[in-house]
Structures are given as C-alpha cells and as structure tokens.
Design a protein around this motif. Sequence first.
Motif, PDB file in Angstrom:
ATOM      1  N   ARG A  86       2.410   1.661  -3.428  1.00  0.00           N
ATOM      2  CA  ARG A  86       1.380   2.143  -4.367  1.00  0.00           C
ATOM      3  C   ARG A  86       1.148   3.648  -4.185  1.00  0.00           C
ATOM      4  O   ARG A  86       1.173   4.418  -5.156  1.00  0.00           O
ATOM      5  CB  ARG A  86       0.067   1.383  -4.096  1.00  0.00           C
ATOM      6  N   ASP A  87       0.972   4.080  -2.937  1.00  0.00           N
ATOM      7  CA  ASP A  87       0.679   5.497  -2.685  1.00  0.00           C
ATOM      8  C   ASP A  87       1.872   6.381  -3.074  1.00  0.00           C
ATOM      9  O   ASP A  87       1.684   7.482  -3.600  1.00  0.00           O
ATOM     10  CB  ASP A  87       0.312   5.712  -1.220  1.00  0.00           C
ATOM     11  N   ALA A 102      -3.946  -3.941  -6.376  1.00  0.00           N
ATOM     12  CA  ALA A 102      -5.118  -4.726  -5.970  1.00  0.00           C
ATOM     13  C   ALA A 102      -4.959  -6.191  -6.380  1.00  0.00           C
ATOM     14  O   ALA A 102      -5.265  -7.105  -5.610  1.00  0.00           O
ATOM     15  CB  ALA A 102      -6.380  -4.129  -6.587  1.00  0.00           C
ATOM     16  N   TYR A 132      -1.268   1.809 -11.064  1.00  0.00           N
ATOM     17  CA  TYR A 132      -0.722   1.418  -9.762  1.00  0.00           C
ATOM     18  C   TYR A 132      -1.806   0.807  -8.875  1.00  0.00           C
ATOM     19  O   TYR A 132      -1.579  -0.186  -8.184  1.00  0.00           O
ATOM     20  CB  TYR A 132      -0.075   2.632  -9.070  1.00  0.00           C
ATOM     21  N   GLU A 133      -2.992   1.395  -8.917  1.00  0.00           N
ATOM     22  CA  GLU A 133      -4.085   0.849  -8.094  1.00  0.00           C
ATOM     23  C   GLU A 133      -4.502  -0.539  -8.577  1.00  0.00           C
ATOM     24  O   GLU A 133      -4.721  -1.445  -7.769  1.00  0.00           O
ATOM     25  CB  GLU A 133      -5.282   1.811  -8.113  1.00  0.00           C
ATOM     26  N   THR A 134      -4.573  -0.709  -9.873  1.00  0.00           N
ATOM     27  CA  THR A 134      -4.991  -2.006 -10.430  1.00  0.00           C
ATOM     28  C   THR A 134      -3.958  -3.086 -10.112  1.00  0.00           C
ATOM     29  O   THR A 134      -4.298  -4.180  -9.654  1.00  0.00           O
ATOM     30  CB  THR A 134      -5.167  -1.897 -11.971  1.00  0.00           C
ATOM     31  N   SER A 139       0.842  -1.214   0.000  1.00  0.00           N
ATOM     32  CA  SER A 139       0.000   0.000   0.000  1.00  0.00           C
ATOM     33  C   SER A 139       0.869   1.253   0.000  1.00  0.00           C
ATOM     34  O   SER A 139       0.589   2.223  -0.718  1.00  0.00           O
ATOM     35  CB  SER A 139      -0.896   0.064   1.243  1.00  0.00           C
ATOM     36  N   ARG A 156      -1.923   6.579 -11.774  1.00  0.00           N
ATOM     37  CA  ARG A 156      -2.750   6.141 -10.651  1.00  0.00           C
ATOM     38  C   ARG A 156      -3.522   4.838 -10.935  1.00  0.00           C
ATOM     39  O   ARG A 156      -3.434   3.879 -10.156  1.00  0.00           O
ATOM     40  CB  ARG A 156      -3.750   7.245 -10.257  1.00  0.00           C
ATOM     41  N   ILE A 158       1.978   6.746  -6.835  1.00  0.00           N
ATOM     42  CA  ILE A 158       0.926   7.663  -7.309  1.00  0.00           C
ATOM     43  C   ILE A 158       1.351   9.116  -7.067  1.00  0.00           C
ATOM     44  O   ILE A 158       1.175   9.977  -7.939  1.00  0.00           O
ATOM     45  CB  ILE A 158      -0.419   7.355  -6.605  1.00  0.00           C
TER      46      ILE A 158
END
Length: 328
Positions: free
Chosen positions: A175-176, A194, A189-191, A172, A186, A179
């Motif tokens: 990822r943040d 997850a 990175y989120e996909t 996490s 974004r 971003i």
Amino acid sequence: MRRSLAAVVVVSAVVLAAIAGAQAQTARSGGKLNVVTSFSILRDWVAKVGGDRVEVTGLVGPGADAHIYAPTPRDARIVGAAKLIVVNGLGFEGWMDRLAQASATKAPVIVASAGVAPQPPPYPPPQAGEGKSIFPPPLLGEGRVGGRVGNAAAGIDPHAWQSVRNAEIYVSNIRDGLIRADPPGRVTYETNAAAYMQELACLDVDIRRAVATIPPARRKVITTHDAFGYFAADYGIVFIAAQGFSTETEASARDIAGIIRLIREQHIPALFFENAVDPRLVRRIAAETGAGIGGTLFSDTLTIAAGPAATYVDMMRHNVREIVDALK
Ligand SMILES: [Zn+2]
C-alpha cells in the motif's frame, strides 16, 4: 526587455508543467500504474490493493517454483517497462538482482517483507529428538556456493507470507509503495488495503479455530521443503521437511532416513505434497513408512484462477482444510 524575460519565465513554467505532466503519464500505462512482482502471491496482493489503478504482472507464474526460476529475455523487458517492482526479499528471489541489472530498470523496488521478524532455523523451538533438530544449520546452508541464493543459503527462511500476521505487514508495505509511486491513488489504495486487512484478520481467526480442533499430539506433518516455519510458529503445528528453505538443494539419503525414523518414532500421521515441488520424495517416504498422504499444500505459489488456491486467502484456507482433514 524586462517584459520578454517575464515571458520566458512564464513559458519555462508552462514547459516544466508539461514535462511533469508527461512524467506522471508515463508512470501509468494506459492510465494504469505498471507494477511487476516476482511471484504470484505478491501479484495477488498488488491486485487487491491496487484495484483498477494498477496493471500487475507476476514474473514467476502460478504453479512455478520461484526458488529455481530462470528469468527470460522477455522478463527483462517486462521489468524494464515497470514503474514499480515488488519483491519478497529475505533471499527468496536470488535471480532478481541480475534480472533488474539486465533490464536497466530505474523503477523503485518494494521489499514487501520489510519489517517482518525473520525466522532463523531451527523452529519451532526444537525439543529433544524432535522436528528440525535432525537438520543442523550447516546442512541447511548447503545451497549454491558463495551465498548467491541470498539469505536462504545463510539460513533465514524467506517464506514469511505463510503467517497471516506477516501478510498484513506485506500488504501495508505494498500500500505505501503504491502511494509513493502514484500519490493521486492514495484514497483508493488505503481503502482497498483496509478492506483486505479485515479479510486477513478473519482468516487468522479461522485458522486458529481450525487448528484448535486437532488433538495437540497429532499436530505434526511432513512436507517436501521447509516452507511452513512461519505458519508453524504462529499456529502451533510442527512441520518437518526433507529439504531446506530452498528447493535448490535436494534431500540427501541421510535426510530421508532421518524423516523416516521420525515418522515411525513420533507416529506422524500425514505427509503432504507441495505444488511446484517434485512429488516423488513424498511418495517414497509414504511407501516406506505407511504414513498417509494428506494431499497437496500450497507454499510458494498460487494456482491458476480455476484452481483451489487462486488467491492468497484461498491458498491459506485450502492448506488449513487439508491439514485439519488429515490430522483430526
Ligand atoms: Zn519455498
């Protein structure tokens, strides 16, 4: 006059937009975000989350020991060119601050372990005559003088990645951080994060199932250095190590005598080598006690791509397989 002022304003806006565009360009080398991580496990995670948008370099490569790493001038150049730096924190990379200074980097730094609950020693909670109780905290604190190795010397375990639940926190944070450094990425990175989180959730379940097949009285192993405290806390296996949280301090004769006594008293079934840690200590203890050598556990570093622990998930699966095979 008014007209030319307006023209200047328009020109300035164009120039500013061009500068902003150039800055956005330099944040990405060859179209990719240039990320540097301190060691191989973080490198794996940045690659998983960053996908095609990042170019990631790990300073301490596969098979090398990050505790005692000596950065090179080349590392300073690599860090100097980075647009994002990812470190473990918790005192793991005592050499990183000086390296960052030497490189004069202005890149943001993600402390990937931020938010995990640090494990202070001793753990798992000591029972009389068991486990870490033979190593009082002062002994663990005998690292490099002056506390320069960071929290490892102060007695906080840096190996938080050995818990898969903590790995979710690391991912996490990565990822943040990606971003923030590269907002247009974004969705990617989120996909990616997850999808990887689902893989981690499966891994966590599989480890619990595997450990459940070991008779509770046999869930004890000996390792070289104390890298599995978070694994122990999450999955209920007692790890006893001859060395402390860092490989910087060698085990004393008293430590080794204590381990040998414990193996005999508690019938500890197996000892393990660790990759990147000198195997002689484990061989010596095995020879003196007759305890079996279960194989090699991967604690602080991944292997090269052709090895058994080329990724974090492979590393955890390998370790659990070795432990279950030795203890079942
Ligand atoms: Zn370690």
